[in-house]
Design a protein around this motif. Structure first.
Motif, PDB file in Angstrom:
ATOM      1  N   LEU A  71       0.815  -1.222   0.000  1.00  0.00           N
ATOM      2  CA  LEU A  71       0.000   0.000   0.000  1.00  0.00           C
ATOM      3  C   LEU A  71       0.845   1.265   0.000  1.00  0.00           C
ATOM      4  O   LEU A  71       0.517   2.238  -0.676  1.00  0.00           O
ATOM      5  CB  LEU A  71      -0.913   0.019   1.239  1.00  0.00           C
ATOM      6  CG  LEU A  71      -2.041  -1.004   1.301  1.00  0.00           C
ATOM      7  CD1 LEU A  71      -2.717  -0.933   2.666  1.00  0.00           C
ATOM      8  CD2 LEU A  71      -3.057  -0.739   0.199  1.00  0.00           C
ATOM      9  N   GLU A  72       1.901   1.273   0.794  1.00  0.00           N
ATOM     10  CA  GLU A  72       2.776   2.442   0.916  1.00  0.00           C
ATOM     11  C   GLU A  72       4.210   1.969   1.129  1.00  0.00           C
ATOM     12  O   GLU A  72       4.442   0.860   1.611  1.00  0.00           O
ATOM     13  CB  GLU A  72       2.374   3.321   2.104  1.00  0.00           C
ATOM     14  CG  GLU A  72       1.031   4.012   2.002  1.00  0.00           C
ATOM     15  CD  GLU A  72       0.788   4.921   3.197  1.00  0.00           C
ATOM     16  OE1 GLU A  72       1.657   5.782   3.474  1.00  0.00           O
ATOM     17  OE2 GLU A  72      -0.248   4.750   3.868  1.00  0.00           O
ATOM     18  N   ILE A  73       5.143   2.870   0.801  1.00  0.00           N
ATOM     19  CA  ILE A  73       6.564   2.549   0.933  1.00  0.00           C
ATOM     20  C   ILE A  73       7.246   3.668   1.715  1.00  0.00           C
ATOM     21  O   ILE A  73       7.039   4.853   1.448  1.00  0.00           O
ATOM     22  CB  ILE A  73       7.232   2.414  -0.452  1.00  0.00           C
ATOM     23  CG1 ILE A  73       6.605   1.253  -1.227  1.00  0.00           C
ATOM     24  CG2 ILE A  73       8.732   2.196  -0.310  1.00  0.00           C
ATOM     25  CD1 ILE A  73       7.087   1.147  -2.639  1.00  0.00           C
ATOM     26  N   GLY A  74       8.065   3.273   2.703  1.00  0.00           N
ATOM     27  CA  GLY A  74       8.835   4.251   3.447  1.00  0.00           C
ATOM     28  C   GLY A  74      10.006   4.766   2.638  1.00  0.00           C
ATOM     29  O   GLY A  74      10.385   4.204   1.610  1.00  0.00           O
ATOM     30  N   SER A  75      10.609   5.843   3.092  1.00  0.00           N
ATOM     31  CA  SER A  75      11.715   6.467   2.365  1.00  0.00           C
ATOM     32  C   SER A  75      12.906   5.521   2.268  1.00  0.00           C
ATOM     33  O   SER A  75      13.156   4.702   3.162  1.00  0.00           O
ATOM     34  CB  SER A  75      12.133   7.757   3.067  1.00  0.00           C
ATOM     35  OG  SER A  75      12.599   7.486   4.366  1.00  0.00           O
ATOM     36  N   GLY A  76      13.601   5.629   1.162  1.00  0.00           N
ATOM     37  CA  GLY A  76      14.822   4.858   0.968  1.00  0.00           C
ATOM     38  C   GLY A  76      14.643   3.502   0.337  1.00  0.00           C
ATOM     39  O   GLY A  76      15.621   2.852  -0.017  1.00  0.00           O
TER      40      GLY A  76
END
Length: 328
Positions: A71-76
């Motif tokens: 659903l979502e991806i964190g930074s990096g």
């Protein structure tokens, strides 16, 4: 979203199905997953009882493996994209409609695999691959003895053992479970409820001109481990994978010495911390085996999250074969 919560340590039937807010956005190095399914493991029952190595603060959502859609991806994070189908191991949190996962612990679902099946793939196949490839270094032509061979990890050990070129003896409780093991590649089966494991293994090995089993894969423990010690070849490797029988065996060191036996403990989850690079190699190898048609994941029971009590009852009373999964 719906989630199962452990609000007090106890039995799986004490869990509560609750409505909680959607999870926050993932932090750096994390992803948020819409969960399609999550596999049940005996380790879940230990965590719910407060008897597992990891003890999350109450209340917590159990569930050590899952599959779903990002659903979502964190930074990096660049390896994984929103919308990707993934499967993953988690410290806990799988029994919910959403989960936060370390990106390093997530792997693509192999092409053609049902996401519900993938929810029960990670731990069982990861455990058997790591135990047989990394620890035992199972070789083509060796004789592999698998206990609990119709269960979650045992059945995967049968398949992976065959994929590595071993000849496989499978033990299970009852004719129906023995039949499942044969369907997944076992060359011989032993019904431990009706047959003497030691005598049958020795007879099979003798017919092959061998002294005994070269490798033992044991998620059962207790008396079955004692029987294994007495039907292995010189230089055998015994893999201690679990204690489904509920009894932790005491290993007689004199037998290890006389027959030059290696007794090796194996806990796959610890590799996520100590040697995380191996996890990627593990699933690359498993993906190749799956693509080659050598792995056929078996889910005997699927339940909606709301029917968790029935799902756990089937698991702990050993009425299942392969895996039991919860779906959302």
């Amino acid at each position: 979203m719906r989630a199962l919560q452990c609000q007090a340590l106890g039995k799986p039937s004490d869990l509560k199905l609750v409505e909680i807010p959607d999870l926050p956005s993932p932090q750096a190095g994390e992803i948020k997953v819409k969960v399609a399914s999550a596999g049940l493991n005996f380790a879940d029952t230990l965590m719910i009882a407060g008897q597992y190595q990891q003890k999350p603060e109450l209340p917590f959502t159990p569930g050590l493996e899952l599959a779903g859609t990002v659903l979502e991806i964190g930074s990096g994070e660049t390896r994984i994209k929103v919308g990707d189908p993934v499967m993953a191991a988690v410290d806990h949190g799988g029994f919910a409609e959403q989960a936060i996962v370390r990106a390093a612990d997530a792997m693509p679902i192999p092409s053609g695999m049902d996401p519900v099946v993938a929810g029960g793939f990670v731990i069982a196949y990861g455990t058997s691959y790591g135990a047989l490839v990394w620890k035992a270094r199972l070789q083509e032509g060796e004789l592999l003895l698998v206990h609990g061979a119709a269960g979650g990890v045992g059945l995967t050990a049968v398949e992976i053992g065959k994929a590595l070129g071993a000849r496989v003896i499978a033990t299970a409780g009852g004719a129906d479970k023995c039949a499942v093991a044969r369907e997944h590649g076992a060359d011989w089966t032993i019904d431990y409820k009706a047959e003497n494991v030691r005598d049958r293994v020795k007879a099979i090995a003798a017919a092959l001109g061998r002294e005994g089993a070269d490798v033992v894969y044991d998620p059962v423990g207790g008396e079955i481990f004692d029987a294994s010690l007495r039907c292995v070849a010189w230089g055998a490797r015994l893999l201690v994978v679990g204690f489904a029988a509920g009894q932790v065996q005491k290993i007689p060191a004199n037998i290890l010495l006389v027959k030059n036996i290696d007794a090796q403990g194996f806990y796959w989850g610890s590799y996520r911390r100590h040697q995380p690079a191996l996890i990627g190699d593990c699933f690359a190898g498993l993906a190749r085996m799956h693509a080659g048609g050598r792995l056929k994941p078996h889910i005997s029971h699927r339940f909606d999250l709301a029917n968790f009590a029935q799902a756990f009852d089937i698991l702990v009373t050993r009425k299942s074969t392969g895996k039991v999964v919860l779906t959302t």
